[in-house]
Every structure is written in structure tokens, then in C-alpha cells.
Write an enzyme that holds these catalytic residues in place. Structure first.
Site, PDB file in Angstrom:
ATOM      1  N   ASN A 148      15.100  24.962 -88.957  1.00  0.00           N
ATOM      2  CA  ASN A 148      16.528  25.242 -88.877  1.00  0.00           C
ATOM      3  C   ASN A 148      16.764  26.039 -87.602  1.00  0.00           C
ATOM      4  O   ASN A 148      16.519  27.249 -87.570  1.00  0.00           O
ATOM      5  CB  ASN A 148      17.012  26.028 -90.102  1.00  0.00           C
ATOM      6  CG  ASN A 148      18.510  26.274 -90.089  1.00  0.00           C
ATOM      7  OD1 ASN A 148      19.094  26.635 -89.071  1.00  0.00           O
ATOM      8  ND2 ASN A 148      19.150  26.082 -91.238  1.00  0.00           N
ATOM      9  N   PRO A 149      17.196  25.389 -86.523  1.00  0.00           N
ATOM     10  CA  PRO A 149      17.335  26.093 -85.241  1.00  0.00           C
ATOM     11  C   PRO A 149      18.224  27.325 -85.302  1.00  0.00           C
ATOM     12  O   PRO A 149      17.949  28.322 -84.620  1.00  0.00           O
ATOM     13  CB  PRO A 149      17.935  25.021 -84.318  1.00  0.00           C
ATOM     14  CG  PRO A 149      17.487  23.725 -84.911  1.00  0.00           C
ATOM     15  CD  PRO A 149      17.486  23.948 -86.396  1.00  0.00           C
ATOM     16  N   ARG A 156       8.136  22.171 -84.292  1.00  0.00           N
ATOM     17  CA  ARG A 156       9.409  21.692 -84.835  1.00  0.00           C
ATOM     18  C   ARG A 156      10.143  22.850 -85.495  1.00  0.00           C
ATOM     19  O   ARG A 156       9.541  23.646 -86.227  1.00  0.00           O
ATOM     20  CB  ARG A 156       9.138  20.596 -85.870  1.00  0.00           C
ATOM     21  CG  ARG A 156      10.390  19.972 -86.468  1.00  0.00           C
ATOM     22  CD  ARG A 156      10.029  19.057 -87.631  1.00  0.00           C
ATOM     23  NE  ARG A 156      11.198  18.366 -88.141  1.00  0.00           N
ATOM     24  CZ  ARG A 156      11.222  17.698 -89.293  1.00  0.00           C
ATOM     25  NH1 ARG A 156      10.127  17.634 -90.045  1.00  0.00           N
ATOM     26  NH2 ARG A 156      12.318  17.099 -89.691  1.00  0.00           N
ATOM     27  N   GLU A 192       6.974  36.240 -85.847  1.00  0.00           N
ATOM     28  CA  GLU A 192       6.191  37.278 -85.170  1.00  0.00           C
ATOM     29  C   GLU A 192       6.281  37.166 -83.648  1.00  0.00           C
ATOM     30  O   GLU A 192       6.335  38.167 -82.935  1.00  0.00           O
ATOM     31  CB  GLU A 192       4.714  37.185 -85.592  1.00  0.00           C
ATOM     32  CG  GLU A 192       4.471  37.196 -87.086  1.00  0.00           C
ATOM     33  CD  GLU A 192       4.404  38.583 -87.679  1.00  0.00           C
ATOM     34  OE1 GLU A 192       4.718  39.555 -86.966  1.00  0.00           O
ATOM     35  OE2 GLU A 192       4.043  38.704 -88.863  1.00  0.00           O
TER      36      GLU A 192
END
Length: 762
Positions: free
Chosen positions: A655-656, A652, A729
Site C-alpha cells: 500500500n504505497p 513491491r 526500519e
């Protein structure tokens, strides 16, 4: 630092978890109002400048400081002769430190560029001028410059990083199709926009440090151990960080020098590390070499993987880059063998740089898979899908979630992979050769405990308080969203306070572990605060809800009400006024409930309670698939990445908008790794010859193409409380092999050592 500036957030949907809220501290940064570590005004400030060794190995015989001490404004010159009274600190895991002295200005020289003296003066200019007058006499010894030095040898085998199952050697011999190749990556450096440095100030036995920090509590603990102080006597303040990428997670020798100088002088000392010194005051990614052997059936089913990797390390610490980190988990294989070595050379100890271990590991295995695809005359996408791992063959555990198949298929569709002509040099764009390549990547889910405090103030505003940090990845913003959603208050009503070791404990901002851990703590604290508000509203004498007999209240847009049309309502200021309270404060953490307060406090300064990706019943990782297009000028050999499409499974997305920024940032760094970045070492004396941003090339706007990023993830509640997996990462992992594979497709020339430069193609 409290972010309380007026701001616009867009739609209300943007203010909850999963919304595309713009970063709430953005206005402060673009207007210059954000204060960074070396900008804090401090009265009576003195300035320190480092003097570094000019030999790779040897011993400091004499430091002549007379000319420097007679220079205008000079207050002090520290040399290896000075006993700074420091002790060795414990490691990241919190293991007790050895009872040994620590000498940040050592007499024994272990690498070229090591700090061996420091000049302190009234101004930085005076200190820099005097530092040039310090004369050092060495007893020089032979050194080992780098991995290619004939004196380097094969290095030390790290048994704990050896991985094996099945009989890889026998399976390889029996495999009808085999490939074997060597892959190399050079030294790489962090090159954060904000150089390192700090301001140190003593108030009696209290040490205050303003320093960019990815881990305020851990750094405070290490400074305290250096100076034999209780951890609570050291305060790290770091509200804003101008990039870290793994380089700002622990205190370094120059920090000890500045703090010791401040104690000796009895006044604050600021030490700003110069750009060239940033290349040797801490370690970047170690140079690596790998040999990979793959065996497969004629229809492309992997039979064996044999991996042998090595990385350079310093002569005083064995630091593995873990070149075998990604190799065991990307593909299904019944026979596997991997070994890792470290090769001591005269360099500063390597450090963690974005995607440590998994990055060079993915370069090796993903280039090898592409070479196997050509040996099989098979589509590289088909080969990867055919060998899709249905579970973790290394641990034997099922995946928590793994959407790598979806990343490959959806990424390929968005890229237009089906239009690819597989023959090298078969696709053109005008006079330029066009190449397409794939590279997959992964990074483990690392779980760490954190703590957060929610404060509801009499004016109705909500404060989220944590010692965690924001170095640009969006911590301020996602914590505001988390609290807004859980409490039922508008995000404009939420302020976030971060970046101080005196605040509630938090995980390091590294290894992609911070967001998942700190949002869990904030969510838990916010829910507890919500329950507290509702309980008080039902029980307060002046509350309109007291005699309603209701057992359910809702909080929406900062107002309490019953779930019925004729409900009375009350906002937060009214509730606190009726209670006679100026604030409500709730503190929660994600540690085990039975842990003592003392053990809780110790947990924030070490990683003893950090859990790896397979410590539970599942194997938990983020995944990605990169599709790269390159244009190669066949006359000049220049390579340009002209298009990237990358698909990610990171669970999920909190915050896209911010996640996509992180992914693109990783991809950009991967482009630099593939085509530009290389630490060049003088074999005569171990000196880094391109220790500046003019000669050490990093990608600029002109180097970056259109980058399309796609999320294929699904919530993973085993990975974190809110279902997210790490995003920071993984973005770089697999980019370099995708570009290298595209270059081969364009030119028919396989470059196995990075960076891919024109002299390797012509």
C-alpha cells in the site's frame, strides 16, 4: 478487535494489493473510538505505582513502608522482601529458561531508575502519593555512568560479530589515499506517544493482560514462563498501539509486578508507567562509538575498510547495537575488517530502537565515505556509484534484488544534485549557509512464519483473523487488501480482527518482518477459501453451477460466475444459504507442511524459525538513499533541515500510501537523531537528567521540512510471497549522516558526534 465501522475506500483499485487505500481503522483513531490498553474498563480495579532506585549501583538494605501503608486507600506495598514466586523466562529464540527465580523488584541495584518497590492502592492518585512516602536505605557502590566514564574501559570483544575478509591492514597501509575518524552517537529513547503500562486480571489460573504489544504470542509465552503456566493460560489483548518503535516486543519488569500484585490481591491491577519512568523501565538505543579507516586509490576505488565499534550495555546483559551491521554490505571492497565490543555500564539493558544496528553503523560509514570524497576531491555521489557492490561481499551471495544504484541516481535527479557547488560554504540562501549531503541505508529482510484464518459469514462478509498487531504501520489495511484481492470480494466486505494472543499465530511487529510474513499467510488462506467456495458451488445440490459441467468458476465483486456472457451468478450469502452453512472457516500458515500441531503452536511464541537475510541462496535487504538540504544560520549556529528527498528499494509496496507514511516517519526520527536527541546522564550517579519530553527533544511539526519519497523497488518474490521487502526500519537508516554531511558542506565544520548542536558549530 474487529474493525467493522462504515468507511469509504475510494476507487476499487485502492482495495487490492498495491492500492492506496486509506487506513481502515483511521476513523476509529481520530474520533477516539479506538480503545487502547490502559483504557479498558475493568470492575474492581486497583492501581499500582512504581518506586525506583536513586543510586546507580548498590544494594537495598531496607525499605520503610510504614507511612505508605497507613496512607488512605493503600492496599499493598511490594518490596524486594516479597517473594512473588516467579521464575526466569526463556529468551526470544525460545531456548528453555533456566530454573532460577525472577525478581522484578531486586535487592541488587544495577542502574539509577530501576524499579525496587511498588505501591498498590484504590486509585492511581492514592498510589502515587503513597509511593512518595516509601523510604529506601541503600548500601551504595561505585557505578559506571556511561561510555565516557573513566571506569568504563574498552569493554568485551564479541567474536561472533567480528567480520573479515582479505587483508585489510595491509591494504590500508598500501592505499594511496587514507582517512581515519571517530564517530559517536548518544543514548536515544523511543518516546512513543502512548506510554507503557498494562491491566492484569486473573480468572482462577488464567491470566488476562491488556498491554500494548508488538508480539502478542511471544509476550504471552514469557508471562506464562514467569508464572509457571501453560502458554494458553495467558491472554494478551492489544488491538491498538500508540507507537512502539521496538520498545513493546516483550514483557518487562513492571508487567511482572502488576500481574503478581493482581494475583496476591485477587483483583485486577493497572500499572501506568509515568513518562520519566519510560526512560528507565526499558532500554533505548545504546550510546555508540566507532573508529573507521578507509583506504582508496586516487580515482576513488575502495581498497580497505577497517571498522572498530563499541556500544554501552548493562552490567547484567551483553546487548550489542551491532555498529558494524551496515558497513560490510554497502560498498564493494576486497579487504575488510570489523570488530564490535560491548561496554558494561550501570544502565537498563539497551533495547531495539528503529533501525537497530544499521542506524549507527550507517552514520559511521556514510560520514566516512563523505570524508573520503573530499579527500579525493570527488563528488560524493560519484564515489558511491563507483564502489557499488554487485553482490554481497560478506556472504559471497548474489542480491535477491538491489536497486540502490537506482535510488542514488533517481534521488539525485529529483533533488537536483547536479547543481551542487562542491566547495564548503559556497552555497547560500540569504544570510544562511546552504548545504547538501547524501546518506545511504539498508535493513535486512527477515522472514518469519505466520498463520491466518479466513471466515466467510452468511451475510457475505469476510473476516481476516490474526494475532498480529497494528501499531500504526497499517496491518489492518494491508490484510484487508490482501484478502480482497485473493478472494475476489470488495474490500468494503472485509473485516480484520487483530491483536489477541488467542488468535492465529503471527510474527513480531519488529525488524520489518511482520508485513511480509502475515500477508503471505493471509494470501494463502484466502486462496484456499476461494478454492473451497468454488468447490462447494460446483457440488452443492441447490447451486446453479452443479450441472453445467464447468470446471472453472470466477469470483469477482463477491459474486460467483462462469467465464461466459450467459453465466448464472450467485453471491456469497446465496451460496451459504444453499449449503445450509452459517460460515466457512479456513486456516493456513507458512510453516513447513510436515510440522506437528504442537510444534506449530510453539512456533508463534518464539523466533526459532525466523530466517535472516542470507539463510537461503541470496542476500536480501531493503535499500535507500537520502539527499538532505540544510540551512545554517552562521551567526547563531542553528541548523534546520529545509528539504529531504529519499529514494527506497523495498520491493513491491503493498500500500504505497501507508509505506510513504512509514518512510516519512523514519526520516522524521532521523532528523531528531541528527539534530535534537540525546540522553544526558549525570556522571555522579548515572541518573538520566532529561527523562521527560520537555528536556529530551524530539522533532515537532516546526522542525520538519518538505519530504519527498520515491520508490525504485521491484517485486522480490524471494523476500516474501507477495514480493515486498521491509519498509518500517529502513526509513531512518542513513538520514543522520546525510544531514551531518550537509552541515559540513554548508559550514566546513565536520561534526562527528550526534546530535549536531549550535555549540558544536560556533
Amino acid at each position: 478487535m474487529t474493525i467493522m465501522e462504515p468507511r469509504k475506500h475510494g476507487s476499487s483499485a485502492d482495495g487490492v494489493v498495491g492500492g492506496r487505500l486509506s487506513r481502515i481503522e483511521g476513523q476509529l483513531k481520530v474520533t477516539g473510538a479506538a480503545t487502547y490498553a490502559l483504557e479498558y474498563p475493568t470492575e474492581g480495579l486497583a492501581h499500582a505505582v512504581l518506586v525506583q532506585s536513586t543510586v546507580a549501583a548498590g544494594r537495598v538494605v531496607k525499605v520503610d513502608t510504614a507511612s505508605a501503608l497507613s496512607s488512605p486507600g493503600v492496599l499493598m506495598v511490594l518490596t524486594p522482601e516479597d517473594d512473588l514466586g516467579l521464575r526466569v523466562s526463556g529468551d526470544w529464540g525460545g531456548n528453555p529458561p533456566e530454573d532460577l527465580p525472577y525478581h522484578p523488584l531486586p535487592r541488587e541495584v544495577q542502574f539509577n531508575g530501576q524499579s525496587i518497590a511498588a505501591v498498590v492502592a484504590e486509585t492511581r492518585e492514592q498510589a502515587a502519593e503513597a509511593a512518595r512516602l516509601v523510604s529506601v536505605t541503600y548500601e551504595e557502590q561505585p557505578g559506571v555512568a556511561d561510555l565516557d566514564d573513566p571506569k568504563a574501559g574498552e569493554g568485551k570483544l564479541l567474536a561472533h560479530l567480528s567480520v573479515a575478509w582479505g587483508d585489510a591492514e595491509a591494504a590500508l597501509v598500501a592505499a594511496p589515499v587514507r582517512i581515519e575518524a571517530d564517530y559517536r552517537t548518544p543514548r536515544e529513547y523511543h518516546c512513543a506517544m502512548e506510554p507503557h503500562g498494562l491491566t492484569a486480571k486473573w480468572e482462577d489460573d488464567q491470566l488476562i493482560i491488556w498491554e500494548p504489544s508488538q508480539w502478542s504470542h511471544g509476550m504471552a509465552r514469557m508471562y506464562a514462563e514467569w508464572f509457571s503456566l501453560p502458554s494458553e493460560n495467558v491472554r494478551i489483548i492489544s488491538p491498538f498501539i500508540g507507537g512502539g518503535f521496538g520498545s513493546k516486543g516483550q514483557p518487562l519488569a513492571f508487567g511482572a509486578v502488576a500481574a503478581a500484585a493482581a494475583r496476591k490481591l485477587g483483583r485486577p491491577v493497572r500499572l501506568a508507567v509515568t513518562r520519566p519512568q519510560n526512560f528507565t523501565s526499558y532500554g533505548g538505543r545504546a550510546a555508540t562509538r566507532q573508529t573507521i579507516k578507509l583506504g582508496a586509490t586516487p580515482d576513488g576505488i575502495l581498497q580497505a575498510i577497517i571498522h572498530r565499534g563499541a556500544n554501552e550495555t548493562s552490567v547484567y546483559a551483553d546487548v550489542p547495537e551491532q555498529t558494524g551491521a551496515a558497513t560490510p554490505i554497502l560498498y564493494k571492497v576486497e579487504n575488510f575488517s570489523s570488530e564490535s565490543r560491548v561496554v558494561p555500564v550501570n544502565t537498563v539493558s539497551p533495547g531495539a530502537l528503529r533501525g537497530p544496528g544499521k542506524n549507527p553503523s550507517a552514520f559511521g560509514i556514510e560520514c566516512a565515505m563523505e570524508e573520503l570524497a573530499y579527500a579525493l576531491n570527488m563528488d560524493p555521489l560519484e564515489l558511491r556509484l563507483k564502489n557499488y557492490a554487485d553482490h554481497d561481499y560478506q556472504s559471497g551471495k548474489p542480491w535477491s534484488t538491489r536497486q540502490l544504484r537506482e535510488a542514488l541516481t533517481q534521488g539525485a535527479e529529483a533533488f537536483g544534485w547536479s547543481k551542487r557547488n562542491p566547495a564548503p560554504r559556497s552555497m547560500r540562501k540569504g544570510r544562511k549557509l546552504l548545504g547538501w549531503g547524501i546518506g545511504c541505508g539498508t535493513f535486512p529482510v527477515i522472514q518469519a512464519p505466520s498463520e491466518a484464518m479466513i471466515r466467510i459469514l452468511s451475510n457475505g462478509r469476510v473476516e481476516v483473523v490474526s494475532g498480529s498487531i497494528d501499531m500504526g504501520q497499517g496491518t489492518y489495511t494491508i490484510l484487508a487488501q490482501t484478502a480482497s484481492e485473493a478472494l475476489g470480494v470488495p474490500v468494503d466486505q472485509v473485516d480484520v480482527v487483530l491483536g489477541d494472543s488467542r488468535l492465529p499465530g503471527a510474527a513480531i511487529a519488529g525488524g520489518s518482518m511482520l508485513a511480509g510474513s502475515i500477508t503471505g499467510a493471509v494470501h494463502k488462506a484466502a486462496l484456499a477459501a476461494r478454492d473451497e467456495l468454488i468447490g462447494l458451488a460446483l457440488g452443492a445440490s441447490g447451486s446453479p453451477f452443479r450441472d453445467t459441467g464447468a470446471n472453472t468458476l470466477t469470483i469477482q465483486d463477491g459474486r460467483l460466475s462462469l467465464p461466459r456472457e450467459d453465466s448464472p451468478t450467485m453471491n456469497l450469502p446465496e451460496l451459504l444459504a444453499s449449503l445450509g452453512r452459517d460460515h466457512i472457516e479456513i486456516r493456513r500458515n507458512t510453516l513447513p507442511e510436515d510440522l506437528s500441531l504442537q510444534d506449530q503452536q510453539k512456533s508463534w511464541g518464539n523466533m526459532s524459525r525466523v530466517q535472516g537475510p542470507t539463510m537461503g541462496d541470496y542476500s536480501m535487504h531493503s535499500w535507500c538513499a537520502h539527499f538532505a538540504e540544510v540551512e545554517v544560520d552562521e551567526d547563531f549556529g542553528t541548523v534546520r533541515v529545509s528539504r529531504m528527498v529519499s529514494a527506497f528499494d523495498c520491493g513491491r509496496l503493498y500500500n504505497p500510501r501507508l509505506v510513504e507514511s512509514q518512510w516519512r516517519g523514519g526520516i522524521i526520527m532521523g532528523i531528531g537523531q541528527a539534530l535534537l536527541e540525546e540522553g544526558v546522564v549525570d556522571p555522579r550517579n548515572g541518573r538520566t537528567m532529561n527523562s521527560n519530553l520537555g528536556d529530551y527533544l524530539v522533532p515537532t511539526n516546526a522542525d520538519i521540512p518538505d519530504i519527498e519519497v520515491i520508490s525504485v523497488g521491484i517485486p522480490d518474490l524471494r523476500a516474501s510471497a507477495l514480493g515486498g521487502k521491509g519498509v518500517g526500519e529502513v526509513g531512518i537508516v542513513g538520514v543522520a549522516p546525510a544531514i551531518a554531511n550537509a552541515v559540513f558542506h554548508a559550514t566546513g565544520k565536520r561534526v562527528r558526534d550526534l546530535p549536531i548542536t549550535l555549540e558544536k558549530l560556533i
